[in-house]
Design a protein around this motif. Structure first.
Motif, short mmCIF file in Angstrom:
data_model
loop_
_atom_site.label_atom_id
_atom_site.label_comp_id
_atom_site.label_asym_id
_atom_site.label_seq_id
_atom_site.Cartn_x
_atom_site.Cartn_y
_atom_site.Cartn_z
N THR A 208 -5.88 -2.43 -11.26
CA THR A 208 -6.66 -1.71 -9.92
C THR A 208 -5.89 -2.13 -8.47
N ARG A 235 -5.41 -1.90 -3.32
CA ARG A 235 -6.61 -1.81 -4.36
C ARG A 235 -7.27 -0.63 -4.57
N HIS A 237 -10.70 1.58 -5.87
CA HIS A 237 -12.14 1.39 -6.55
C HIS A 237 -12.36 2.94 -7.32
N LYS A 288 -15.26 -7.14 -1.04
CA LYS A 288 -15.13 -6.77 -2.40
C LYS A 288 -16.49 -5.72 -2.45
#
Length: 778
Positions: A208, A235, A237, A288
């Motif tokens: 990721t 990163r 998602h 996150k």
């Protein structure tokens, strides 16, 4: 010890189709264009103090060039030249004897910093987003919305309309990009990280996360190996995304989120023990579970709480329907008062974006730089430029944005104490004409302009301003006064009696009138700055009820400092000698410091000096570099000549560096960045300050309403300006005459107002407010 938060985040968020809206802003406080940026000075800036980015708005291969505030060349360096103080008496004697060249040669050999040059702010990298088949768009538009702090682009390809939005969130330490399309499964792109630093590489961290690591190879012109390391982490998602050492690829989707964090090993100016990867992971972990809507809400709440404090209306014409660079191109030909209002708010936007609590101060280029060897190192030039960056901070209601400058001053008061001892054998602290992330304070570059010991004293004015506008006595006691006092202690020992006359004057030297005329004894600007510093220390010690003996010493010394002189041309002399050249058009107008940003030359208090300052300004002329014209707007506002101030603004609002014009001189670039040339951000801040000074001033012991209103701005308003004494001021005018002024008091107390030569006094309670009209001043 100060701690810097240098780890940042860049989010690319692709929302669901239900959120798609292609419309650009409807209001006029935005910059907009119908083509992508082809060069850096056409790209649009975003930032949160810690990180800056330039958005090109390209359709097939978008470039988001980014900076992280702590990535500089070099490593902890004190810049000292051992035994420099030993040649100080000889330097002074040579200058007293008129042997300037000999003095400059001696100083260059024995009185300059080691190494000779300071270090440079660096770019970190680029996020590249590639969109296959997006090379022939229609209905293209890109913009920067100052009311929301969001930049965007929209265009159509094969019947599908795409939209990107990008903004920098200070509370989330992130830059967020949103991509949408008006049809499903149309988001397809490849994302990569690149860097101009040769010793860097992109690599896969896990399924990721994509990484970028590197270090700065050399410390600019010093040619020393750097110890600065950096890390960027991207990163994604999205379950369908693929990551390799080649980048991130998404073949099809309705939504995706990319998060970029960036960090260096910088902890503070003495410490490079930080772990860039640990910082990056810390940011990623905190963010996150934060959704795009939460990021946007956080950003708008924070940004608009600052931006919305001040509003301005100078009227508008059909020129607002032109794209921004065309408006600038036509500004000298057709009335466009709203462009001045846009420039005013753009300066506030840039300050919010480049200087926030916990960040470093805005450099010569703010927090935006794409070059490994940027102009003047993109550092802190403190013989005008850094100070100009912060002229709007208090008066345009952005007091919090001043904090990074105070943090840097605390650092420099520590490093400057060593410089005061090494170079002058004096107590206190001193800063010459530049500093950098390592807080260098010694004289750099060349002796004919680098030896100028009043940089720290000038910056101390900003500490006093923060108190004067906020009346925050705790700040005065714990932060401002200790730094100011130590700066004043240096000058109590540094000033020397002039042996060339029998007047007993104390003078500054060796020094220079910034970048003009070489090394001298007794430049006018120095004396104005030192008097100002002594005045503020005297008043602060009275307010705080301390240091009576020191206060008396400053009072006695201040009386002996060489006074301002009027020369044979009716001008305010730049030096003690009457040698000003009426044909000198130099960009610096240093001897008018006492007019602005100082306050010892005023219309009512010193009318002869006021007229002499005006004559000097007429000699210097109405053109110059971008930042110089920014300063001149403020000068003419202080001289109560709004039409002349507006004339200078028209010279500043001249398009440069564009394919639409052959002009390459001082002005503004297509993205409204100030052009020296090249780009220096100080002119943007100087223009914002100057417009505020045209509409309200409070430096002369009272609040003056509409002191320099141009005849072209017949109707308008400005609300939310701050005045000294803890007051907030709203001003409305019609047909060139005051219609209403609303004065609000933060702390309570006496308020003295002046309009059209009539002065009124009133007492306001804490939180109180009073409304005035022109009739009250008859």
């Amino acid at each position: 010890m100060r701690r810097y938060f240098s780890c940042q985040a860049l989010f690319v968020t692709i929302l669901s189709l239900s959120c798609f809206a292609a419309a650009a802003p409807k209001h006029h406080f935005n910059l907009w264009y119908t083509q992508p940026a082809s060069q850096w000075t056409e790209a649009l800036p975003i930032g949160n103090g810690h990180m800056g980015a330039m958005v090109y708005g390209r359709t097939d291969k978008e470039t988001i060039q980014f900076n992280e505030e702590s990535l500089w060349t070099g490593h902890p360096t004190d810049y000292q030249h051992p035994d420099a103080a030993g040649v100080l008496p000889q330097l002074r004697q040579l200058l007293f004897e008129g042997k300037q060249k000999e003095a400059e040669k001696l100083a260059q050999q024995h009185f300059m910093s080691v190494p000779l040059r300071q270090n440079a702010f660096q770019p970190m990298g680029n996020v590249i987003l590639e969109f296959e088949g997006h090379d022939n768009p229609t209905d293209y538009k890109r913009w920067l919305d100052l009311k929301t702090g969001i930049s965007g682009v929209t265009y159509t390809i094969d019947g599908v309309t795409y939209k990107r939005e990008i903004f920098a969130s200070y509370p989330d330490k992130a830059i967020i990009i949103r991509l949408t399309a008006d049809k499903p499964q149309q988001i397809k792109f490849k994302a990569t990280l690149t860097s101009p630093h040769k010793q860097s590489e992109q690599f896969k961290i896990d399924d990721t996360i994509l990484g970028l690591r590197g270090h700065v190879a050399k410390t600019g012109e010093n040619e020393n190996e750097s110890k600065m390391q950096f890390q960027a982490v991207l990163r994604i998602h999205h379950a369908s995304a693929e990551i390799s050492n080649d980048g991130i690829r998404l073949d099809r989707g309705n939504s995706a989120t990319l998060i970029l964090t960036a960090a260096t090993n910088y902890q503070n100016y003495k410490d490079l023990s930080g772990d860039p990867m640990a910082k990056c992971r810390g940011i990623l972990e905190k963010l996150k579970h934060v959704s795009y809507q939460e990021h946007k809400t956080h950003h708008l709440k924070d940004y608009q709480a600052l931006y919305n404090r001040v509003s301005i209306d100078l009227g508008s014409t059909n020129a607002v329907n032109l794209q921004t660079d065309d408006r600038v191109l036509n500004y000298s030909k057709a009335a466009d008062p709203q462009l001045a209002a846009l420039l005013f708010q753009y300066g506030r936007y840039l300050l919010i974006s480049s200087s926030r609590p916990g960040s470093h101060p805005a450099t010569l280029q703010g927090v935006w730089n794409d070059r490994l060897s940027p102009p003047w190192g993109s550092k802190y030039t403190v013989n005008i430029n850094t100070e100009m960056n912060y002229w709007p901070a208090e008066m345009t209601n952005l007091s919090e944005c001043h904090q990074p400058l105070f943090d840097m001053l605390k650092d420099c008061s520590q490093t400057g104490a060593l410089t005061a001892k090494t170079f002058y054998d004096c107590p206190g602290w001193v800063l010459h004409h530049n500093t950098d992330i390592w807080r260098g304070t010694a004289p750099i570059n060349a002796s004919n302009h680098g030896i100028w010991p009043t940089g720290g004293a000038w910056l101390c004015q900003h500490l006093w301003w923060h108190y004067a506008y906020t009346l925050d006595e705790a700040f005065l006691r714990t932060t401002a006064y200790p730094i100011m006092k130590s700066a004043a202690e240096f000058f109590t020992e540094y000033l020397i009696e002039d042996p060339r006359n029998n007047k007993g004057w104390l003078i500054s030297g060796p020094s220079n009138s910034p970048e003009n005329g070489g090394l001298v004894m007794g430049p006018t600007m120095d004396h104005q700055i030192i008097r100002n510093l002594f005045d503020h220390c005297i008043e602060a010690s009275e307010i705080l009820g301390m240091d009576a003996e020191f206060r008396q010493r400053l009072t006695s010394l201040r009386k002996r400092i060489a006074p301002n002189q009027i020369g044979k041309h009716g001008q305010l002399q730049e030096w003690l000698e009457d040698k000003d050249d009426p044909n000198n058009k130099h960009r610096h107008v240093s001897h008018l410091w006492g007019l602005h940003p100082g306050n010892e030359i005023t219309r009512d208090g010193t009318p002869e000096l006021y007229e002499a300052a005006k004559q000097s300004l007429l000699f210097r002329g109405d053109k110059g570099t971008g930042w110089s014209m920014g300063w001149k707007i403020n000068f003419w506002a202080r001289l109560h000549d709004g039409d002349h101030a507006l004339k200078i603004m028209k010279n500043l609002l001249r398009l440069t560096g564009s394919s639409k014009t052959s002009y390459k001189g001082g002005g503004v670039y297509p993205n409204l960045f100030d052009s020296h040339p090249p780009f220096q951000i100080d002119g943007n801040f100087g223009a914002t300050s100057g417009i505020a000074e045209m509409l309200m001033q409070s430096h002369a012991g009272f609040i003056e309403l509409l002191p320099a209103l141009p005849s072209a701005w017949k109707d308008g308003s400005i609300t939310g300006l701050k005045a000294r004494g803890g007051f907030e001021v709203d001003v409305y005018w019609q047909d060139g005459t005051l219609a209403k002024a609303v004065i609000s008091s933060q702390k309570g107390g006496n308020c003295r107002l002046q309009y059209a030569g009539t002065t009124l006094d009133t007492n306001l309670s804490k939180g109180g407010q009073k409304i005035y009209t022109a009739g009250d001043f008859k």
